[in-house]
Scaffold this active site. Structure first.
Site, mmCIF file in Angstrom:
data_model
loop_
_atom_site.group_PDB
_atom_site.id
_atom_site.type_symbol
_atom_site.label_atom_id
_atom_site.label_comp_id
_atom_site.label_asym_id
_atom_site.label_seq_id
_atom_site.Cartn_x
_atom_site.Cartn_y
_atom_site.Cartn_z
ATOM 1 N N CYS A 67 -0.323 -3.921 -4.585
ATOM 2 C CA CYS A 67 0.338 -3.795 -5.746
ATOM 3 C C CYS A 67 0.479 -2.211 -5.983
ATOM 4 O O CYS A 67 -0.326 -1.339 -5.513
ATOM 5 C CB CYS A 67 -0.019 -4.430 -7.032
ATOM 6 S SG CYS A 67 -0.174 -6.388 -6.941
ATOM 7 N N THR A 68 1.578 -1.673 -6.618
ATOM 8 C CA THR A 68 1.816 -0.331 -7.019
ATOM 9 C C THR A 68 0.992 0.075 -8.399
ATOM 10 O O THR A 68 1.578 -0.204 -9.298
ATOM 11 C CB THR A 68 3.116 0.002 -7.155
ATOM 12 O OG1 THR A 68 3.921 -0.323 -6.072
ATOM 13 C CG2 THR A 68 3.285 1.614 -7.456
#
Length: 770
Positions: free
Chosen positions: A632-633
């Site tokens: 995930c960012t």
């Protein structure tokens, strides 16, 4: 005196007033005036015509004079046009603007004709006085010259010296009478004044009309007013009607509001211009002074007669004037509605003084009171049109003082392609709309997840339900809800990436995606790379370098960000790409060795680098074998809005720079930036920021001849082999490194042998503090 007036007006409404005169130097008490107007005309709107004819009636109240003037009507199109003129041309200029009003003879026995302002009443160029000149070719719109004073503030509007403005306009009428201009162009006798303030935030328009009437002192006396059909003989009436219709049908005279009616001894009538007065007088014919009468009242002439009587008296020194109030029915002369009357005038002795200017009255009353009007157009405007006006307001206000060179047309027509509709994509789209960009395309293959709405501003909980909507489509819906005029499109597709090999059966789909991405980039002016993996930016970077498109990259870390613009493409002439050129470029790159990785190039104007120019390895799969927090960012929430805003500001700077995509990298204290003096400030290459330090720095990185995305070798190979080259780059991890010489470069670097001096030298003079 009150008894005198009561006797005059005590007649029935069906009986015409034979004679009335305002006594005591034209002064009437409020009670007497109310009784007089109550008997004669009744309603407030109709007061206009009675008071307008007299022209010298003055209402004493607190030692101030006021007068009811002609009725006015303003079309909504006039206010829209004034708003546009204010924003785009006038800005803070409060200079008076010449405008044109329109009216017609009364054509309905129940309703008077008002002076009307339309869209065409305003000039396209406020500085061109020629545009404000009246024309006489339209029978349905008799034009009248006017002047508009539009203020910048409501306080300024209320502070205007209204009496001085009225006197100034009345002096123009008087000067036109004395100079003879009114004889040539009689429309100047009906000159009017408008003051206004446009509140463009709330769409409130404050305004006040004045119809300057030159005061006759002593006042005129009206006698023997009756319907024209009863004043003329049947034969005369027939001839007058025919002549008036002919006058109104002619394109050269239809809009001339004042004229002469000459009737010969054999009852033949002719309509002639005012300049023929002396000729008509010598002929000995019966003569009347005619004018287009907007009033419908059976006992009262309309407001244009006021200054017409002053003109006749001052020009020809007449003391007894017979006049025709010309009215129509369904576009043709109607002598049953028209009136003929006689006015007795005693010319003022003061007129002999060349410097004398008569007094004037004429401010229009609002519901019987001396006050201005206000109209709100927000409820009558189309919501989309209102949104456009409101959205452009801030940008156009910037052009008034801070940024006169801002090109809103260029911004609104720039087509922007956003690759990625996540945290960055949502913010960039909204920032683009704030800058006036109206054409936006979003590309993303993902769906809205439950974790997205808090960080990605275009999505709501509803977009997450039932498995989630596609981000690209949900984002477009949200943009149109925010601003209905945006031309937004959502494209659901995945971007082919190096390091993500594709099976044989999927190659056709990947090729279709590559073609579609190529077409999208070709059809847009600027491309934003906003995806969340490094390898997903490779193919768009290559295609943008090949097409020489403006390209902006935004990338986020946990507490750091990068925003950069890519340099121009390496091969500006896209139609020439021979095999010999490619081999020459490749050979020179391979022989460059380590020196090619240096940012300092011998070229005096080095090309700016792209996102991959500082890499020594080709992009690979960055998502495999990663934990959830690595997939995930994961970033600090405040990072994306900062980076997105900078990315859009960078694009606006490029679009307004004279060199565009080829502009040099500038620094805040660099000589180039001091000499450029761009309105938007400097135009950097890279902006790197760190929230942990609340810091930001500007860097520059020149292009590398070993770049796996934008170097001449890669672009030339793509042009030669097309999508076959792309597939090979995707399926073979080392192909790009081998092609660009990075493999050989790494071997050369590993073969270096460094001899370290292990001796200790305590001499501090040999140390350099960095």
């Amino acid at each position: 005196m009150l008894e005198v007036i009561r006797k005059v007006v005590s007649v029935k409404q069906s009986t015409f007033v034979k004679s009335y005169k305002i006594l005591n130097n034209g002064c009437v008490t409020r009670l007497a005036h109310e009784e007089l107007t109550g008997y004669i005309v009744g309603r407030e709107r109709n007061l206009i015509d009675y008071r307008s004819f007299i022209g010298t009636v003055r209402l004493q109240s607190s030692s101030r004079e006021s007068e009811l003037a002609a009725g006015s009507s303003v079309d909504a199109g006039f206010w829209h046009e004034l708003s546009s003129l204010k924003l785009n041309k006038l800005k803070t200029d409060e200079s008076p603007i010449p405008i044109t009003g329109f009216y017609t003879p009364c054509s309905n026995s129940q309703v008077s004709s008002h002076l009307t302002l339309l869209t065409e009443s305003l000039p396209t160029d406020p500085t061109d006085e020629q545009q404000a000149k009246t024309s006489h070719g339209n029978r349905n719109k008799c034009s009248v010259p006017g002047i508009l004073y539009n203020t910048n503030t409501l306080e300024g509007y209320h502070a205007l010296d209204k009496q001085a403005l009225l006197k100034a306009e009345a002096k123009k009428i008087w000067d036109d009478i004395r100079s003879g201009k009114a004889e040539e162009d009689s429309s100047v006798l009906s000159r009017f004044l408008l003051i206004s303030f446009a509140d463009l935030k709330k769409f409130n328009f404050y305004y006040w009309f004045a119809f300057p009437g030159v005061v006759l002192d002593p006042p005129a006396t009206l006698v023997d007013l009756k319907p024209a059909s009863k004043w003329f003989t049947p034969k005369e009436a027939e001839s007058v009607s025919a002549s008036c219709n002919e006058w109104r049908m002619s394109s050269s005279t239809a809009g001339v509001p004042f004229f002469l009616v000459s009737i010969s001894s054999n009852s033949q009538a002719t309509i002639r211009p005012l300049k023929d007065f002396e000729a008509c007088q010598h002929e000995g014919h019966k003569m009347l002074f005619g004018f287009y009468d907007p009033s419908h009242l059976p006992n009262n002439p309309g407001w244009p007669l006021r200054n017409f009587l002053v003109f006749i008296s001052a020009k020809w020194n007449l003391k007894k004037i017979q006049f025709l109030c010309y009215r129509e029915n369904h576009g043709f002369a109607d002598l049953g509605l028209s009136l003929v009357g006689e006015a007795l005038i005693q010319p003022s002795q003061a007129w002999q003084d060349q410097d004398h200017v008569p007094n004037a009255v004429g401010w229009e009353l609002n519901k019987g009171k001396r006050s201005s009007r206000c109209i709100n157009l927000s409820t009558s405007m189309d919501p989309t049109r209102m949104a456009i006006s409101a959205a452009d307001l801030n940008l156009k206000l910037m052009m008034w003082r801070a940024l006169p060179s801002l090109n809103l047309t260029m911004l609104s027509t720039t087509k922007c392609l956003l690759l990625g509709a996540g945290t960055l994509g949502c913010q960039v789209a909204r920032m683009l709309m704030a800058w006036g960009v109206r054409k936006i395309t979003l590309v993303d293959s993902g769906k809205v997840a439950m974790s997205n709405p808090l960080r990605q501003s275009l999505y709501t909980l509803e977009d997450c339900l039932n498995g989630g909507d596609f981000k690209a489509l949900a984002a477009v819906k949200s943009l149109k809800r925010i601003f209905p005029a945006v031309e937004a499109e959502g494209v659901v597709m995945a971007i082919p990436m190096p390091g993500h090999p594709v099976a044989r059966q999927e190659e056709e789909k990947v090729i279709d995606d590559c073609k579609r991405l190529c077409d999208l980039i070709e059809s847009h002016d600027a491309v934003f790379l906003l995806t969340d993996t490094r390898e997903s930016r490779w193919l768009p970077t290559l295609l943008c370098a090949n097409a020489n498109k403006v390209t902006i990259t935004g990338a986020l870390g946990f507490d750091s960000f990068l925003v950069m613009r890519h340099g121009a493409g390496p091969l500006l002439n896209r139609n020439t790409s021979s095999k010999a050129e490619t081999e020459t470029v490749v050979g020179s790159s391979l022989s460059a060795g380590v020196e090619e990785m240096s940012l300092g190039q011998k070229d005096s104007k080095p090309r700016l680098g792209c996102y991959f120019c500082n890499d020594v390895v080709a992009p690979v799969d960055s998502t495999a074998n990663r934990t959830l927090d690595q997939q995930c960012t994961v970033t600090r929430p405040g990072l994306a809005p900062i980076a997105s805003a900078l990315a859009v500001e960078l694009l606006v700077g490029i679009l307004h720079h004279p060199h565009g995509i080829s502009a040099k990298a500038e620094f805040g204290n660099s000589l180039d930036s001091l000499n450029s003096e761009q309105a938007l400030g400097i135009l950097p290459h890279q902006i790197r920021g760190a929230l942990s330090q609340f810091s930001q720095m500007i860097l520059v990185g020149h292009s590398s001849n070993s770049c796996t995305a934008c170097c001449p070798i890669v672009v030339s190979e793509y042009r030669k082999r097309g999508l076959e080259f792309v597939l090979e780059a995707i399926n073979h991890p080392t192909y790009l490194e081998d092609l660009t010489g990075l493999t050989e470069l790494m071997k050369s670097a590993n073969s270096f042998e460094l001899d370290w001096d292990n001796e200790t030298d305590n001499d501090d003079d040999d140390c350099v503090e960095i």
